[in-house]
Design a protein around this motif. Structure first.
Motif, PDB file in Angstrom:
ATOM      1  N   ALA A 189      45.049 -12.230 -23.879  1.00 21.64           N
ATOM      2  CA  ALA A 189      43.642 -12.115 -23.495  1.00 21.64           C
ATOM      3  C   ALA A 189      43.475 -12.057 -21.988  1.00 21.64           C
ATOM      4  O   ALA A 189      42.596 -11.355 -21.480  1.00 21.64           O
ATOM      5  N   VAL A 190      44.290 -12.815 -21.260  1.00 19.87           N
ATOM      6  CA  VAL A 190      44.224 -12.837 -19.798  1.00 19.87           C
ATOM      7  C   VAL A 190      45.631 -12.769 -19.238  1.00 19.87           C
ATOM      8  O   VAL A 190      46.501 -13.547 -19.643  1.00 19.87           O
ATOM      9  N   VAL A 191      45.855 -11.840 -18.329  1.00 18.64           N
ATOM     10  CA  VAL A 191      47.146 -11.736 -17.642  1.00 18.64           C
ATOM     11  C   VAL A 191      46.872 -11.525 -16.162  1.00 18.64           C
ATOM     12  O   VAL A 191      46.211 -10.553 -15.772  1.00 18.64           O
ATOM     13  N   ALA A 192      47.350 -12.443 -15.334  1.00 16.06           N
ATOM     14  CA  ALA A 192      47.231 -12.306 -13.880  1.00 16.06           C
ATOM     15  C   ALA A 192      48.635 -12.307 -13.289  1.00 16.06           C
ATOM     16  O   ALA A 192      49.466 -13.132 -13.669  1.00 16.06           O
ATOM     17  N   GLU A 193      48.881 -11.377 -12.380  1.00 17.28           N
ATOM     18  CA  GLU A 193      50.206 -11.251 -11.783  1.00 17.28           C
ATOM     19  C   GLU A 193      50.087 -11.155 -10.264  1.00 17.28           C
ATOM     20  O   GLU A 193      49.523 -10.187  -9.734  1.00 17.28           O
ATOM     21  N   GLY A 194      50.566 -12.181  -9.592  1.00 19.20           N
ATOM     22  CA  GLY A 194      50.636 -12.157  -8.136  1.00 19.20           C
ATOM     23  C   GLY A 194      49.311 -12.016  -7.420  1.00 19.20           C
ATOM     24  O   GLY A 194      49.248 -11.401  -6.356  1.00 19.20           O
ATOM     25  N   LEU A 195      48.247 -12.592  -7.963  1.00 21.20           N
ATOM     26  CA  LEU A 195      46.940 -12.468  -7.309  1.00 21.20           C
ATOM     27  C   LEU A 195      46.940 -13.185  -5.958  1.00 21.20           C
ATOM     28  O   LEU A 195      47.428 -14.310  -5.828  1.00 21.20           O
ATOM     29  N   ARG A 196      46.367 -12.519  -4.980  1.00 23.43           N
ATOM     30  CA  ARG A 196      46.242 -13.088  -3.639  1.00 23.43           C
ATOM     31  C   ARG A 196      44.808 -12.928  -3.154  1.00 23.43           C
ATOM     32  O   ARG A 196      44.166 -11.919  -3.396  1.00 23.43           O
ATOM     33  N   LYS A 197      44.338 -13.963  -2.471  1.00 20.55           N
ATOM     34  CA  LYS A 197      43.015 -13.905  -1.858  1.00 20.55           C
ATOM     35  C   LYS A 197      43.009 -14.793  -0.622  1.00 20.55           C
ATOM     36  O   LYS A 197      43.404 -15.960  -0.690  1.00 20.55           O
ATOM     37  N   GLN A 198      42.566 -14.219   0.497  1.00 22.91           N
ATOM     38  CA  GLN A 198      42.568 -14.947   1.754  1.00 22.91           C
ATOM     39  C   GLN A 198      41.175 -14.981   2.346  1.00 22.91           C
ATOM     40  O   GLN A 198      40.452 -13.982   2.360  1.00 22.91           O
ATOM     41  N   TYR A 199      40.776 -16.168   2.845  1.00 27.56           N
ATOM     42  CA  TYR A 199      39.517 -16.334   3.559  1.00 27.56           C
ATOM     43  C   TYR A 199      39.861 -16.737   4.997  1.00 27.56           C
ATOM     44  O   TYR A 199      40.227 -17.888   5.249  1.00 27.56           O
ATOM     45  N   GLY A 200      39.774 -15.814   5.914  1.00 28.93           N
ATOM     46  CA  GLY A 200      40.154 -16.121   7.283  1.00 28.93           C
ATOM     47  C   GLY A 200      41.622 -16.504   7.360  1.00 28.93           C
ATOM     48  O   GLY A 200      42.502 -15.744   6.945  1.00 28.93           O
ATOM     49  N   ASP A 201      41.883 -17.719   7.853  1.00 24.87           N
ATOM     50  CA  ASP A 201      43.261 -18.200   7.951  1.00 24.87           C
ATOM     51  C   ASP A 201      43.732 -18.911   6.686  1.00 24.87           C
ATOM     52  O   ASP A 201      44.905 -19.275   6.574  1.00 24.87           O
ATOM     53  N   LYS A 202      42.818 -19.121   5.733  1.00 23.59           N
ATOM     54  CA  LYS A 202      43.160 -19.881   4.528  1.00 23.59           C
ATOM     55  C   LYS A 202      43.534 -18.948   3.392  1.00 23.59           C
ATOM     56  O   LYS A 202      42.770 -18.039   3.039  1.00 23.59           O
ATOM     57  N   MET A 203      44.701 -19.191   2.795  1.00 21.90           N
ATOM     58  CA  MET A 203      45.140 -18.422   1.636  1.00 21.90           C
ATOM     59  C   MET A 203      44.689 -19.161   0.381  1.00 21.90           C
ATOM     60  O   MET A 203      45.273 -20.174  -0.006  1.00 21.90           O
ATOM     61  N   ALA A 204      43.622 -18.676  -0.250  1.00 21.62           N
ATOM     62  CA  ALA A 204      43.091 -19.350  -1.440  1.00 21.62           C
ATOM     63  C   ALA A 204      43.989 -19.138  -2.650  1.00 21.62           C
ATOM     64  O   ALA A 204      44.211 -20.056  -3.443  1.00 21.62           O
ATOM     65  N   LEU A 205      44.476 -17.913  -2.822  1.00 25.24           N
ATOM     66  CA  LEU A 205      45.448 -17.607  -3.877  1.00 25.24           C
ATOM     67  C   LEU A 205      46.653 -16.960  -3.216  1.00 25.24           C
ATOM     68  O   LEU A 205      46.509 -16.044  -2.404  1.00 25.24           O
ATOM     69  N   ASP A 206      47.831 -17.432  -3.585  1.00 26.13           N
ATOM     70  CA  ASP A 206      49.050 -16.962  -2.938  1.00 26.13           C
ATOM     71  C   ASP A 206      50.128 -16.676  -3.989  1.00 26.13           C
ATOM     72  O   ASP A 206      51.089 -17.411  -4.152  1.00 26.13           O
TER      73      ASP A 206
END
Length: 312
Positions: free
Chosen positions: A2-19
């Motif tokens: 139902a859900v598959v996530a692979e290597g998701l990344r999200k950065q806010y400025g200097d902060k890596m929220a998802l790595d």
């Protein structure tokens, strides 16, 4: 899946929220997503709900690619946030009809769907009453019903029982179990680890933007030693003898709490260990006030994995 996530990344400025966030959730199951404050849970849910674009990685929800089929994904999911989204002045029925119309259902279909959901969530008798007269558990069940207007394949629940009393929490848990029994997949974030233990067949622990542990609740608990044998003595003077017996039977390090007259140690064969300790203490004439076997809690697992006591 139902859900598959692979290597998701999200950065806010200097902060890596998802790595490098990875997640797999089987259809028709509940997955508990746990992590300390700032671990990335909310960001992950927002991305999987198409409310936020990732900076990297890919994901599929209900068989659809988030990058190329976001609109189609939104038609297959539901989202219930921490705050109730229903109007207190309107009745439960009116709220559901309104949500149906907002989802572009025709008037007749919206009314029929509202009636179906009120019955499914045990709100049929209260359906014509203003929501301001509902209890906390009833309001939360109405929120769940609103999230099910389009019968989503995947439902995201963000802190669904925050602030509810034990009875209301049980009402919401029953509603979630009913949804899953009908085939809905649920991704649950919660600050109550016992809630994840009750509902989730799979738990993923996220910290610093990536999953650091996953498995069933029992599998995660086994990571910190399995069963714990605990006994409480009548007399503090018997602690050394009791500790020796428990150490010999368990073959593990023993923890002694003099103030509580308590001796504890991890054990592998819970029944055999309990029997052997009781027999050995009786042979040595050591009276016991209480003896029990205890499984580790998810709170202990969470603390061991993240070093934090907060899963909010």
């Amino acid at each position: 899946m139902a859900v598959v996530a692979e290597g998701l990344r999200k950065q806010y400025g200097d902060k890596m929220a998802l790595d490098g966030f990875d997640l797999t959730v089987a259809e028709g199951t509940v997955c508990g997503l746990l992590g300390p404050n700032g671990a990335g849970k909310t960001t992950a849910v927002r991305i999987l709900a198409t409310l936020l674009r990732p900076d990297g990685g890919r994901a599929r929800v209900a068989g659809l690619d988030l990058g190329t089929d976001a609109a189609a994904v939104r038609a297959r999911i539901g989202l219930v946030g921490q705050q109730t989204a229903v109007d207190e002045v309107l009745s439960g029925w009116q709220n559901l009809v309104m949500f149906g119309r907002l989802h572009h259902l025709g008037a007749a279909r919206a009314r029929a769907r509202a009636a179906e959901l009120l019955d499914r969530f045990g709100l049929a008798e209260a359906g014509r009453k203003p929501v301001k007269q509902y209890s906390g558990g009833m309001r939360r069940r109405l929120d769940l019903a609103a999230g099910m207007i389009l019968a989503p394949a995947v439902l995201y629940l963000d802190e669904p029982t925050t602030g509810l009393d034990p009875r209301a929490r049980n009402e919401v848990w029953s509603a979630v179990r009913a949804l899953v029994a009908e085939g809905t997949t649920v991704l649950l974030t919660t600050q109550y680890l016992d809630e994840a233990d009750q509902l989730a067949g799979q738990i993923s622990v996220i910290d610093h933007g990536r999953v650091i542990a996953e498995g069933t609740p029992e599998q995660l608990k086994s990571r910190i030693g399995g069963d714990q044998l605990e006994l409480v003595l009548h007399e503090e003077s018997d602690l050394p003898a009791a500790a020796e017996v428990v150490r010999r039977v368990s073959g593990a390090a023993v923890e002694v709490d003099r103030d509580g007259r308590r001796v504890s140690a991890p054990v592998r064969d819970r029944v055999a260990a309990l029997t052997d300790v009781v027999r050995a203490l009786a042979e040595r004439g050591v009276p016991v006030q209480d003896i029990a076997l205890r499984r580790p809690t998810l709170d202990e697992v969470f603390l061991e994995l993240t070093g934090s006591g907060v899963a909010a």
